[in-house]
Design a protein around this motif. Structure first.
Motif, PDB file in Angstrom:
ATOM      1  N   VAL A   1      -7.938  21.859 -34.487  1.00 29.28           N
ATOM      2  CA  VAL A   1      -7.229  22.901 -35.303  1.00 29.28           C
ATOM      3  C   VAL A   1      -6.015  22.492 -36.928  1.00 29.28           C
ATOM      4  N   GLY A   2      -5.018  23.327 -37.199  1.00 35.11           N
ATOM      5  CA  GLY A   2      -5.006  23.229 -38.122  1.00 35.11           C
ATOM      6  C   GLY A   2      -5.053  22.527 -39.230  1.00 35.11           C
ATOM      7  N   ASP A   3      -4.228  21.348 -39.687  1.00 33.84           N
ATOM      8  CA  ASP A   3      -4.654  20.049 -40.992  1.00 33.84           C
ATOM      9  C   ASP A   3      -5.217  18.852 -40.198  1.00 33.84           C
ATOM     10  N   TYR A   4      -5.980  19.201 -39.083  1.00 35.58           N
ATOM     11  CA  TYR A   4      -6.633  18.184 -38.238  1.00 35.58           C
ATOM     12  C   TYR A   4      -7.396  16.933 -39.209  1.00 35.58           C
ATOM     13  N   ASP A   5      -8.370  17.762 -39.955  1.00 38.79           N
ATOM     14  CA  ASP A   5      -9.074  16.462 -40.851  1.00 38.79           C
ATOM     15  C   ASP A   5      -9.098  16.452 -42.160  1.00 38.79           C
ATOM     16  N   ASP A   6      -7.930  16.805 -42.542  1.00 43.93           N
ATOM     17  CA  ASP A   6      -6.799  16.222 -43.722  1.00 43.93           C
ATOM     18  C   ASP A   6      -5.641  15.352 -43.816  1.00 43.93           C
ATOM     19  N   VAL A   7      -4.856  15.281 -42.250  1.00 42.88           N
ATOM     20  CA  VAL A   7      -3.931  14.199 -42.459  1.00 42.88           C
ATOM     21  C   VAL A   7      -4.149  13.609 -41.032  1.00 42.88           C
ATOM     22  N   ARG A   8      -4.050  12.289 -42.059  1.00 46.75           N
ATOM     23  CA  ARG A   8      -3.859  10.832 -41.305  1.00 46.75           C
ATOM     24  C   ARG A   8      -2.670  10.355 -41.090  1.00 46.75           C
ATOM     25  N   GLY A   9      -2.520   9.676 -39.803  1.00 48.54           N
ATOM     26  CA  GLY A   9      -1.257   9.692 -39.339  1.00 48.54           C
ATOM     27  C   GLY A   9      -0.738   8.868 -38.731  1.00 48.54           C
ATOM     28  N   PRO A  10      -0.290   7.235 -37.458  1.00 51.13           N
ATOM     29  CA  PRO A  10       0.366   6.755 -36.865  1.00 51.13           C
ATOM     30  C   PRO A  10       0.222   7.139 -35.582  1.00 51.13           C
ATOM     31  N   GLU A  11       0.699   8.680 -35.023  1.00 44.29           N
ATOM     32  CA  GLU A  11       2.024   9.370 -34.375  1.00 44.29           C
ATOM     33  C   GLU A  11       1.053  10.982 -35.131  1.00 44.29           C
ATOM     34  N   ALA A  12       0.830  11.682 -34.005  1.00 44.56           N
ATOM     35  CA  ALA A  12       0.522  13.188 -34.099  1.00 44.56           C
ATOM     36  C   ALA A  12       0.855  13.679 -32.506  1.00 44.56           C
ATOM     37  N   ILE A  13       1.326  15.300 -32.284  1.00 42.97           N
ATOM     38  CA  ILE A  13       1.734  15.860 -31.485  1.00 42.97           C
ATOM     39  C   ILE A  13      -0.104  16.550 -30.260  1.00 42.97           C
ATOM     40  N   TYR A  14      -0.519  15.822 -29.529  1.00 41.85           N
ATOM     41  CA  TYR A  14      -1.463  16.040 -29.030  1.00 41.85           C
ATOM     42  C   TYR A  14      -1.133  17.106 -27.333  1.00 41.85           C
TER      43      TYR A  14
ATOM     44  N   TYR B   1      -9.310  18.246 -18.659  1.00 40.88           N
ATOM     45  CA  TYR B   1      -8.848  18.530 -19.839  1.00 40.88           C
ATOM     46  C   TYR B   1      -9.435  18.483 -20.612  1.00 40.88           C
ATOM     47  N   VAL B   2      -8.201  19.772 -21.395  1.00 37.64           N
ATOM     48  CA  VAL B   2      -8.771  19.687 -22.975  1.00 37.64           C
ATOM     49  C   VAL B   2      -7.369  19.183 -24.026  1.00 37.64           C
ATOM     50  N   LEU B   3      -7.663  18.069 -25.168  1.00 37.24           N
ATOM     51  CA  LEU B   3      -6.695  17.795 -26.212  1.00 37.24           C
ATOM     52  C   LEU B   3      -6.762  18.888 -27.705  1.00 37.24           C
ATOM     53  N   ILE B   4      -5.449  19.720 -27.533  1.00 36.30           N
ATOM     54  CA  ILE B   4      -5.817  20.512 -28.995  1.00 36.30           C
ATOM     55  C   ILE B   4      -4.159  19.416 -29.579  1.00 36.30           C
ATOM     56  N   PRO B   5      -4.107  18.830 -30.946  1.00 37.66           N
ATOM     57  CA  PRO B   5      -3.553  18.189 -31.621  1.00 37.66           C
ATOM     58  C   PRO B   5      -2.787  19.622 -32.466  1.00 37.66           C
ATOM     59  N   VAL B   6      -1.789  19.080 -32.594  1.00 40.53           N
ATOM     60  CA  VAL B   6      -0.715  20.128 -33.108  1.00 40.53           C
ATOM     61  C   VAL B   6      -0.703  19.237 -34.146  1.00 40.53           C
ATOM     62  N   VAL B   7      -1.252  19.743 -35.152  1.00 45.12           N
ATOM     63  CA  VAL B   7      -0.917  19.440 -37.162  1.00 45.12           C
ATOM     64  C   VAL B   7      -0.805  20.518 -38.186  1.00 45.12           C
ATOM     65  N   ASP B   8      -0.102  20.052 -38.908  1.00 44.10           N
ATOM     66  CA  ASP B   8       0.192  21.050 -39.932  1.00 44.10           C
ATOM     67  C   ASP B   8       0.445  20.213 -41.483  1.00 44.10           C
ATOM     68  N   LYS B   9       0.397  19.393 -42.101  1.00 43.76           N
ATOM     69  CA  LYS B   9       0.620  19.328 -43.471  1.00 43.76           C
ATOM     70  C   LYS B   9       2.138  19.660 -43.074  1.00 43.76           C
ATOM     71  N   ALA B  10       2.948  20.756 -43.354  1.00 43.43           N
ATOM     72  CA  ALA B  10       4.470  21.165 -43.550  1.00 43.43           C
ATOM     73  C   ALA B  10       5.077  19.591 -42.660  1.00 43.43           C
TER      74      ALA B  10
END
Length: 204
Positions: free
Chosen positions: A69-82, A125-134
């Motif tokens: 969901v969100g910008d998961y496919d476009d964001v790269r980084g060492p840490e994000a909220i799942y 359980y399922v994992l949902i990445p909470v990711v947005d470029k903003a």
């Protein structure tokens, strides 16, 4: 029937009425117990993991689903909220509609993520990445998670978890509500400080 006295009638009728009422009560009690046995209790927590998800870093169960969901496919980084949504059982969660609200420091409007999950089986359980470029470079807090879901017998439930900041402390409040036809019924209600913890043995 004129030959049957009132006393005789009630001697015959009382056991029949008692048996019928007892059977009816047992039927509804058993039916209710089946509904209770097929209810499901969700539990959520936040994981802070690399993006994209790295299976060599965090140990997951086989066939665990990650919803993009969100910008998961476009964001790269060492840490994000799942957001991890776990079904504690005993039944399955069906037709789950998940809405996640994120507050960003220095940003007036909250971000919202909506996910539809067909089924979450018991202990799954399922994992949902909470990711947005903003969100890049900002402090972010998942302030609210709402889940509408059904049981296998069609009972409708509403799960809500809110996090608020009070005096530099995170206060978490959780509710699980049964959406009955006539009156909503609170199944679970909790409020307290959201203490920090770590997930042990996360690395393979």
């Amino acid at each position: 029937m004129s030959w049957i006295t009132n006393e005789t009638f009630w001697k015959i009728a009382t056991p029949i009425i008692t048996f019928s009422l007892g059977s009816l009560f047992s039927y509804f009690l058993a039916k209710r117990q089946v509904r209770v046995n097929l209810r499901a209790m969700p539990h959520i927590d936040n994981l802070y993991l690399p993006i994209p998800f790295d299976e060599t870093y965090y140990k997951v169960k086989e066939n665990t689903k990650l919803y993009v969901v969100g910008d998961y496919d476009d964001v790269r980084g060492p840490e994000a909220i799942y957001l991890r949504v776990t079904n504690l059982g005993p039944g399955h969660m069906v037709n789950c509609k998940v809405r996640i609200t994120v507050n960003m420091e220095g940003h007036n409007e909250d971000l919202r993520f909506n996910v539809n999950v067909p089924i979450i089986s018991k202990d799954e359980y399922v994992l949902i990445p909470v990711v947005d470029k903003a969100m890049s470079g900002r402090k972010c807090l998942v302030t609210e998670t709402m889940i509408n879901y059904y049981t296998q017998l069609g009972e409708k439930f509403y799960f809500e978890e809110k996090t608020t900041k009070i005096d530099n402390k995170s206060i978490i409040s959780t509710k699980v509500i049964l959406n009955d036809i006539f009156l909503d019924k609170t199944i679970l209600e909790f409020e307290g400080e959201n203490n920090t913890f770590i997930h042990l043995n996360s690395k393979k």
